[in-house]
Design an enzyme around this catalytic site. Structure first.
Site, PDB file in Angstrom:
ATOM      1  N   ASP A  35     -19.890 -19.570  -7.176  1.00 34.79           N
ATOM      2  CA  ASP A  35     -18.651 -19.464  -6.410  1.00 34.79           C
ATOM      3  C   ASP A  35     -18.311 -20.746  -5.669  1.00 34.79           C
ATOM      4  O   ASP A  35     -17.195 -20.884  -5.163  1.00 34.79           O
ATOM      5  CB  ASP A  35     -18.742 -18.314  -5.411  1.00 34.79           C
ATOM      6  CG  ASP A  35     -18.659 -16.952  -6.074  1.00 34.79           C
ATOM      7  OD1 ASP A  35     -17.992 -16.847  -7.122  1.00 34.79           O
ATOM      8  OD2 ASP A  35     -19.259 -16.000  -5.557  1.00 34.79           O
ATOM      9  N   LYS A  62     -13.395 -16.151 -13.492  1.00 32.78           N
ATOM     10  CA  LYS A  62     -13.422 -15.722 -12.096  1.00 32.78           C
ATOM     11  C   LYS A  62     -12.014 -15.267 -11.697  1.00 32.78           C
ATOM     12  O   LYS A  62     -11.212 -14.888 -12.554  1.00 32.78           O
ATOM     13  CB  LYS A  62     -13.943 -16.849 -11.206  1.00 32.78           C
ATOM     14  CG  LYS A  62     -15.340 -17.344 -11.573  1.00 32.78           C
ATOM     15  CD  LYS A  62     -16.417 -16.285 -11.401  1.00 32.78           C
ATOM     16  CE  LYS A  62     -16.849 -16.116  -9.973  1.00 32.78           C
ATOM     17  NZ  LYS A  62     -17.980 -15.176  -9.802  1.00 32.78           N
ATOM     18  N   ARG A  91     -11.229 -21.251 -12.987  1.00 31.91           N
ATOM     19  CA  ARG A  91     -11.442 -22.233 -11.921  1.00 31.91           C
ATOM     20  C   ARG A  91     -11.671 -23.643 -12.443  1.00 31.91           C
ATOM     21  O   ARG A  91     -11.461 -24.609 -11.708  1.00 31.91           O
ATOM     22  CB  ARG A  91     -12.599 -21.780 -11.015  1.00 31.91           C
ATOM     23  CG  ARG A  91     -12.198 -20.600 -10.147  1.00 31.91           C
ATOM     24  CD  ARG A  91     -13.324 -20.100  -9.272  1.00 31.91           C
ATOM     25  NE  ARG A  91     -12.826 -19.088  -8.349  1.00 31.91           N
ATOM     26  CZ  ARG A  91     -13.593 -18.269  -7.635  1.00 31.91           C
ATOM     27  NH1 ARG A  91     -14.926 -18.354  -7.746  1.00 31.91           N
ATOM     28  NH2 ARG A  91     -13.059 -17.384  -6.813  1.00 31.91           N
ATOM     29  N   GLY A 133     -13.472  -8.464  -7.652  1.00 33.26           N
ATOM     30  CA  GLY A 133     -14.250  -8.151  -8.844  1.00 33.26           C
ATOM     31  C   GLY A 133     -15.595  -7.545  -8.506  1.00 33.26           C
ATOM     32  O   GLY A 133     -16.093  -6.673  -9.229  1.00 33.26           O
ATOM     33  N   SER A 151     -21.285 -10.752  -0.326  1.00 33.30           N
ATOM     34  CA  SER A 151     -22.144  -9.971  -1.223  1.00 33.30           C
ATOM     35  C   SER A 151     -22.924  -8.907  -0.454  1.00 33.30           C
ATOM     36  O   SER A 151     -23.022  -7.745  -0.886  1.00 33.30           O
ATOM     37  CB  SER A 151     -23.122 -10.898  -1.958  1.00 33.30           C
ATOM     38  OG  SER A 151     -22.441 -11.781  -2.814  1.00 33.30           O
ATOM     39  N   ARG A 154     -10.622 -19.225  -3.364  1.00 35.58           N
ATOM     40  CA  ARG A 154     -11.495 -20.403  -3.354  1.00 35.58           C
ATOM     41  C   ARG A 154     -10.766 -21.670  -3.804  1.00 35.58           C
ATOM     42  O   ARG A 154     -11.086 -22.766  -3.339  1.00 35.58           O
ATOM     43  CB  ARG A 154     -12.744 -20.144  -4.200  1.00 35.58           C
ATOM     44  CG  ARG A 154     -13.557 -18.986  -3.654  1.00 35.58           C
ATOM     45  CD  ARG A 154     -14.996 -19.015  -4.075  1.00 35.58           C
ATOM     46  NE  ARG A 154     -15.653 -17.764  -3.749  1.00 35.58           N
ATOM     47  CZ  ARG A 154     -16.120 -17.442  -2.541  1.00 35.58           C
ATOM     48  NH1 ARG A 154     -16.018 -18.303  -1.549  1.00 35.58           N
ATOM     49  NH2 ARG A 154     -16.691 -16.268  -2.331  1.00 35.58           N
ATOM     50  N   ARG A 158      -8.927 -10.070 -15.245  1.00 34.94           N
ATOM     51  CA  ARG A 158     -10.355 -10.329 -15.441  1.00 34.94           C
ATOM     52  C   ARG A 158     -10.973  -9.264 -16.346  1.00 34.94           C
ATOM     53  O   ARG A 158     -10.788  -8.062 -16.142  1.00 34.94           O
ATOM     54  CB  ARG A 158     -11.074 -10.363 -14.098  1.00 34.94           C
ATOM     55  CG  ARG A 158     -10.547 -11.445 -13.189  1.00 34.94           C
ATOM     56  CD  ARG A 158     -11.231 -11.471 -11.843  1.00 34.94           C
ATOM     57  NE  ARG A 158     -12.637 -11.844 -11.949  1.00 34.94           N
ATOM     58  CZ  ARG A 158     -13.455 -11.930 -10.910  1.00 34.94           C
ATOM     59  NH1 ARG A 158     -13.015 -11.647  -9.693  1.00 34.94           N
ATOM     60  NH2 ARG A 158     -14.713 -12.287 -11.079  1.00 34.94           N
TER      61      ARG A 158
END
Length: 447
Positions: free
Chosen positions: A322, A349, A353, A101, A29, A400, A129
């Site tokens: 996340d 996401k 997920r 994203g 980030s 992830r 997305r």
């Protein structure tokens, strides 16, 4: 980020305790935002510790395409000469966002208040997305959009200068949408306000103030005065708590483990996983807490400990959105049934997920109940998982999911095999090598 790249199946097997020290990649980030804000400053910024994963490199390429001069030096330091707020140039080609994203939504905010047109494209995962949650407020500010069905990529937007300042109440907690509106407000006359229902990660607010923007936070209202002049900065990017989360869980579940994770960002809007794991009984000690560029960082020592099931507080969701996939893995090894609800955002996401982790854990031998907003997981009280054998976890191009199930494989009777480990490079290029160095047994296998 390239199209038609063949999958790289990855197998992870248990191989005893995990021990050693880890320095995780720079926070994603903060890395994204440091490139964007430096690209809008007047003068040269220096960035150390930047995450050099594919997502962040997509941001760097897009900022270059719109006029910023960005160079990586041999010593790993990045130099960015910005164009000034209002100075973004018309890109000559489409902006390829790969899997990111964050890059897409924040850059849309930047473009919204410039008189330029930009087309955003992405990989198959990103193209699924929805972008409507960002295009809606930016449209109120004057930007216009031509999107693929369902407000998806490829998407072309035309910014407006001067744009119209708005007061926008977020319908759902989203740091990306909040940041997109604030970034559009940077080059908009007057004051743009965002009202958020619950606090989300505040890196944009902290960094914008550091760069010289006039930004205030009063309760749940964030206000930014437009037509700002940003000053160049020297930035040290701390370690990504999302990346650290994989080792926090891995060391907690593998008997005999003792891992030190260096220089981890401890921003309170990002420590939800740490809080949840400690509630479960994890042994995680924060050492040498210190201030680095307005953010708190610390070293984390994690030792194996028996975990107990909890009902995960829904108000932790914004600070660990996340990290839910790897939390689900921790729950698989706890004693009792862990219930994690209130995480609707996981459905939109890089993959769905909730469904992806339900399927992956079930394949590995875990009893899981899927809910619309989360999972209930019956833990194995520290016993190893069955593993997947010849079957392969569907990672759905989601880094992830791949890394979380790799962690699960570190305490399984049989290996956990993931259909494609290549997406891991989007956020943690050295993950597999680090796993091997700590004592796990990863192996790339023939497709």
């Amino acid at each position: 980020m390239q199209a038609n790249v063949p999958p790289r199946p990855l197998s992870i097997a248990a191989a005893g305790p995990l021990t050693g020290e880890v320095t995780v990649p720079g926070d994603k980030s903060i890395s994204h935002r440091s490139l964007m804000f430096a690209g809008l400053a007047v003068g040269e910024s220096r960035i150390r510790g930047l995450l050099e994963g594919e997502d962040v490199l997509a941001t760097a390429a897009a900022m270059r395409a719109m006029g910023a001069q960005i160079e990586r030096r041999a010593d790993g330091e990045w130099r960015v000469a910005g164009v000034g707020v209002g100075g973004l140039l018309q890109p000559d080609t489409a902006l390829e966002m790969g899997n990111s994203g964050t890059s897409t939504r924040l850059l849309m905010g930047l473009v919204a208040s410039h008189a330029i047109t930009a087309t955003f494209t992405g990989d198959a995962s990103l193209s699924r997305r929805p972008m409507g949650r960002v295009t809606e407020p930016l449209s109120r500010m004057g930007a216009s959009f031509t999107a693929s069905p369902g407000d998806r990529l490829p998407l072309t937007m035309r910014g407006l200068c001067p744009a119209v300042p708005i007061e926008y109440r977020l319908p759902v907690a989203s740091a990306q949408v909040k940041s997109a509106v604030l970034l559009a407000g940077l080059n908009t006359p007057g004051i743009t306000r965002v009202i958020e229902p619950v606090p989300t990660r505040d890196h944009s607010e902290r960094m914008l103030r550091g760069f010289g923007a006039e930004l205030t936070v009063e309760g749940d209202v964030i206000s930014i005065r437009g037509e700002a002049e940003l000053r160049p900065q020297d930035i040290d990017v701390p370690g990504d708590p999302s990346s650290a989360g994989f080792w926090m869980v891995a060391a907690s579940i593998v008997p005999g483990s003792d891992v030190l994770i260096r220089n981890v960002l401890m921003n309170p809007t990002r420590t939800g996983l740490l809080t949840a794991l400690r509630m479960m009984g994890a042994s995680i000690e924060a050492l040498d807490e210190r201030d680095v560029g307005g953010e708190t960082v610390a070293d984390l020592r994690v030792r194996h400990a028996p975990l107990s099931a909890i009902e995960v507080p829904a108000d932790l969701a914004p600070s660990m959105i996340d990290e839910y996939p790897v939390l689900f893995v921790a729950a698989a090894f706890a004693r009792g049934r862990t219930v994690a609800r209130g995480a609707h955002e996981l459905r939109v996401k890089e993959s769905d997920r909730i469904a992806a982790m339900a399927a992956a854990l079930t394949l590995a031998g875990v009893s899981v109940e899927e809910h619309e907003d989360g999972l209930s997981i019956d833990g194995r009280d520290g016993e190893p998982l069955a593993g997947t054998g010849e079957a392969r976890v569907a990672s759905l191009l989601d880094h992830r999911i791949a890394m979380s199930m790799a962690v699960a494989g570190m305490h399984s009777k049989r290996p956990v095999v993931i259909d494609d480990g290549a997406p891991i490079a989007t956020s943690y290029p050295d993950f597999v090598a680090t796993a091997a160095r700590l004592g796990a047994a990863p192996d790339w296998i023939d497709a």
